[in-house]
Design an enzyme around this catalytic site. Structure first.
Site, PDB file in Angstrom:
ATOM      1  N   ASP A 177     -18.375  17.015  -9.180  1.00  0.00           N
ATOM      2  CA  ASP A 177     -17.262  16.280  -8.574  1.00  0.00           C
ATOM      3  C   ASP A 177     -16.532  15.398  -9.594  1.00  0.00           C
ATOM      4  O   ASP A 177     -15.415  14.956  -9.340  1.00  0.00           O
ATOM      5  CB  ASP A 177     -17.775  15.373  -7.439  1.00  0.00           C
ATOM      6  N   ARG A 207     -28.673  17.513   2.541  1.00  0.00           N
ATOM      7  CA  ARG A 207     -28.444  17.099   1.155  1.00  0.00           C
ATOM      8  C   ARG A 207     -29.667  16.372   0.594  1.00  0.00           C
ATOM      9  O   ARG A 207     -30.038  16.573  -0.562  1.00  0.00           O
ATOM     10  CB  ARG A 207     -27.209  16.194   1.071  1.00  0.00           C
ATOM     11  N   TYR A 254     -23.862  23.494  12.791  1.00  0.00           N
ATOM     12  CA  TYR A 254     -24.862  24.500  12.409  1.00  0.00           C
ATOM     13  C   TYR A 254     -26.241  23.848  12.342  1.00  0.00           C
ATOM     14  O   TYR A 254     -26.354  22.620  12.229  1.00  0.00           O
ATOM     15  CB  TYR A 254     -24.493  25.177  11.077  1.00  0.00           C
TER      16      TYR A 254
HETATM   17  P1  FAD Z   1     -22.913  13.863  -6.400  1.00  0.00           P
HETATM   18  O1  FAD Z   1     -23.888  14.737  -5.718  1.00  0.00           O
HETATM   19  O2  FAD Z   1     -21.967  13.057  -5.618  1.00  0.00           O
HETATM   20  O3  FAD Z   1     -23.785  12.887  -7.351  1.00  0.00           O
HETATM   21  C1  FAD Z   1     -23.247  11.857  -8.154  1.00  0.00           C
HETATM   22  C2  FAD Z   1     -24.371  10.896  -8.484  1.00  0.00           C
HETATM   23  O4  FAD Z   1     -23.925   9.991  -9.506  1.00  0.00           O
HETATM   24  C3  FAD Z   1     -24.808  10.058  -7.300  1.00  0.00           C
HETATM   25  O5  FAD Z   1     -26.198  10.073  -7.193  1.00  0.00           O
HETATM   26  C4  FAD Z   1     -24.270   8.678  -7.631  1.00  0.00           C
HETATM   27  O6  FAD Z   1     -25.044   7.637  -7.073  1.00  0.00           O
HETATM   28  C5  FAD Z   1     -24.348   8.692  -9.157  1.00  0.00           C
HETATM   29  N1  FAD Z   1     -23.407   7.739  -9.792  1.00  0.00           N
HETATM   30  C6  FAD Z   1     -22.095   7.581  -9.508  1.00  0.00           C
HETATM   31  N2  FAD Z   1     -21.556   6.641 -10.290  1.00  0.00           N
HETATM   32  C7  FAD Z   1     -22.557   6.180 -11.086  1.00  0.00           C
HETATM   33  C8  FAD Z   1     -22.633   5.190 -12.103  1.00  0.00           C
HETATM   34  N3  FAD Z   1     -21.542   4.454 -12.464  1.00  0.00           N
HETATM   35  N4  FAD Z   1     -23.813   4.968 -12.725  1.00  0.00           N
HETATM   36  C9  FAD Z   1     -24.930   5.711 -12.391  1.00  0.00           C
HETATM   37  N5  FAD Z   1     -24.921   6.649 -11.405  1.00  0.00           N
HETATM   38  C10 FAD Z   1     -23.744   6.885 -10.785  1.00  0.00           C
HETATM   39  N6  FAD Z   1     -21.443  16.732   0.619  1.00  0.00           N
HETATM   40  C11 FAD Z   1     -21.528  17.399   1.788  1.00  0.00           C
HETATM   41  O7  FAD Z   1     -21.083  18.556   1.847  1.00  0.00           O
HETATM   42  N7  FAD Z   1     -22.132  16.852   2.900  1.00  0.00           N
HETATM   43  C12 FAD Z   1     -22.670  15.602   2.861  1.00  0.00           C
HETATM   44  O8  FAD Z   1     -23.193  15.124   3.865  1.00  0.00           O
HETATM   45  C13 FAD Z   1     -22.576  14.870   1.656  1.00  0.00           C
HETATM   46  N8  FAD Z   1     -23.059  13.618   1.587  1.00  0.00           N
HETATM   47  C14 FAD Z   1     -23.002  12.952   0.414  1.00  0.00           C
HETATM   48  C15 FAD Z   1     -23.578  11.687   0.363  1.00  0.00           C
HETATM   49  C16 FAD Z   1     -23.537  10.956  -0.821  1.00  0.00           C
HETATM   50  C17 FAD Z   1     -24.142   9.587  -0.843  1.00  0.00           C
HETATM   51  C18 FAD Z   1     -22.934  11.514  -1.992  1.00  0.00           C
HETATM   52  C19 FAD Z   1     -22.928  10.745  -3.295  1.00  0.00           C
HETATM   53  C20 FAD Z   1     -22.352  12.795  -1.935  1.00  0.00           C
HETATM   54  C21 FAD Z   1     -22.383  13.519  -0.735  1.00  0.00           C
HETATM   55  N9  FAD Z   1     -21.855  14.801  -0.637  1.00  0.00           N
HETATM   56  C22 FAD Z   1     -21.949  15.484   0.526  1.00  0.00           C
HETATM   57  C23 FAD Z   1     -21.128  15.408  -1.777  1.00  0.00           C
HETATM   58  C24 FAD Z   1     -21.853  16.493  -2.484  1.00  0.00           C
HETATM   59  O9  FAD Z   1     -23.182  16.140  -2.688  1.00  0.00           O
HETATM   60  C25 FAD Z   1     -21.103  16.706  -3.819  1.00  0.00           C
HETATM   61  O10 FAD Z   1     -19.767  17.045  -3.521  1.00  0.00           O
HETATM   62  C26 FAD Z   1     -21.555  17.848  -4.652  1.00  0.00           C
HETATM   63  O11 FAD Z   1     -22.854  18.151  -4.481  1.00  0.00           O
HETATM   64  C27 FAD Z   1     -21.214  17.634  -6.139  1.00  0.00           C
HETATM   65  O12 FAD Z   1     -22.321  17.064  -6.784  1.00  0.00           O
HETATM   66  P2  FAD Z   1     -22.247  16.104  -8.031  1.00  0.00           P
HETATM   67  O13 FAD Z   1     -23.579  16.176  -8.690  1.00  0.00           O
HETATM   68  O14 FAD Z   1     -21.055  16.365  -8.869  1.00  0.00           O
HETATM   69  O15 FAD Z   1     -22.015  14.673  -7.419  1.00  0.00           O
END
Ligand code: FAD
Length: 380
Positions: A294, A110, A216
């Protein structure tokens, strides 16, 4: 980006520099928008473990022009997915030659994916403000359509705010109740171990009643990713960042065969999270606000589609905004194109959850019949 799309003029604020937020930032900036990403973390550092990108996810990376950078860090799926019982005996083998483009199925750390997207966003002119924790977002009104982002101590206005702030999205709360998540009765550990002594290009899935383990290769085989799921009766917290003593992981999988014991013996750091099922949000946009990733459709990990869906959202949202100068109509079109597809994916991942833990004669039928990989076709 594709021909036939209009330029997007104007300012867009994206909350969250995760996978979805950074992909949307690059897509929108390439179309002409002036994009600022606000991220709560003080630095974009190494967090998370392995992520699987199926052909629908790698198709978006290609469209964003980040294909080569991704391939430099990702590991292609290799020869096969092998299902094994708890003793290590082979139950089934799915050759990857069955995939139309096996090279388009990648295992990525990631942190590496985030780095590629961050560099891609900055190269497209995106501003990324770190250490900016958003405390609230207000939608616009017909008389004043500007949305407002509240951070500690200041307010930022923009004609469009995109909530890409993940599982515990503050932005999503602006648009109302997302419905209550419920604990699925499963917890998952994730860990990586260095330099696998018996490297295999195969994905291995070990199944036993009440638990399963997937492993994997990552980073060309210099790391091996482990996700281990166990059934539990209670859990309270849903977080990516909670560490657990690796001894607990080893104890939970002590009944599994030598290969699993060998892998788990080398785990030095393990994270644990409770698996919760969330309803897909009914409302993805309001005046001047849109949600993605998410924040609207958290999924269980059993189809490996969390990151892929966020990437698809980013692409479709940018295309809708570029295809319609009326922002409200563009956002309605975005939800229309995404909602049902995401709900189907989330439901399929949920169905897989029970199939992994079956035992007895029924198990093989269920295991071979389930959708084992996130090979859903890219959304046109
Ligand atoms: P995310 O990739 O979760 O990103 C959300 C971002 O918003 C984060 O950077 C967070 O810090 C930021 N954020 C949240 N609230 C606030 C706020 N109030 N103000 C400002 N910024 C904010 N999936 C896996 O399959 N394997 C993993 O090992 C894995 N590890 C993960 C580790 C972390 C720390 C996180 C946050 C997610 C992880 N995931 C993992 C989940 C995966 O990345 C997500 O399910 C997917 O990629 C959806 O992405 P997204 O952009 O919607 O959310």
């Amino acid at each position: 980006m594709q021909n036939g799309l209009n330029r997007i003029d104007g300012r867009i604020v994206i909350v969250g520099a995760g996978i979805g937020g950074l992909a949307a930032a690059r897509a929108l900036a390439l179309l002409g928008a002036k994009v600022t990403v606000l991220e709560q973390a003080p630095a974009i550092t190494e967090v998370g473990a392995g992520i699987q990108l199926g052909p629908n996810g790698t198709a978006v990376m290609r469209a964003l022009g980040l294909d080569q950078a991704l391939r430099d860090t990702g590991t292609p799926i290799g020869r096969a997915l092998v299902l094994r019982n708890r003793h290590g005996a082979r139950l089934a083998r799915f050759p990857m030659s069955g995939l139309k483009r096996p090279d388009d199925y990648l295992f990525v750390h990631r942190a590496d994916l985030i780095k590629v997207l961050e560099q891609g966003a900055r190269a497209a002119g995106v501003t990324i403000d770190l250490g900016q924790r958003i405390t609230g977002v207000r939608t616009g009104t017909p008389s004043d359509p500007m949305a407002v982002v509240e951070t500690d101590g200041k307010e930022i206005t923009a004609p469009l705010v995109i909530g890409a702030d993940g599982l515990h999205s503050v932005t999503a709360r602006t648009l109302g109740d997302r419905g209550q998540p419920f604990f699925t009765g499963q917890v998952a550990w994730r860990a990586t171990v260095p330099k696998d002594p018996s490297p295999t290009a195969e994905v291995e899935l070990y199944m036993a009643p009440g638990r399963h383990l997937v492993t994997y290769p990552l980073r060309g085989g210099t790391l091996r990713n482990i996700v281990a799921v166990e059934e539990r009766s209670t859990w309270t917290e849903e977080s990516w960042s909670r560490q657990d003593d690796p001894a607990n992981l080893r104890a939970a999988f002590a009944q599994m065969g030598d290969r699993v014991q060998h892998l788990l013996a080398r785990v030095e750091t393990a994270h644990i999270w409770g698996l919760f099922r969330h309803p897909v949000a009914e409302r993805w946009h309001g005046t001047g606000v849109a949600l993605m990733g998410d924040a609207v459709h958290p999924t269980l990990p059993f189809l490996a589609q969390g990151a892929c869906m966020a990437l698809e959202d980013a692409w479709v949202l940018a295309a809708c905004l570029a295809g319609n100068s009326d922002q409200n109509l563009a956002l309605a079109g975005y939800q229309l194109r995404r909602h049902d597809r995401c709900r189907r994916i989330v439901d399929a991942a949920t169905r897989n959850a029970w199939a992994y833990h079956l035992s007895g004669p029924l198990a093989l039928g269920a295991h071979t019949g389930m959708r084992v990989l996130g090979t859903l076709a890219p959304q046109k």
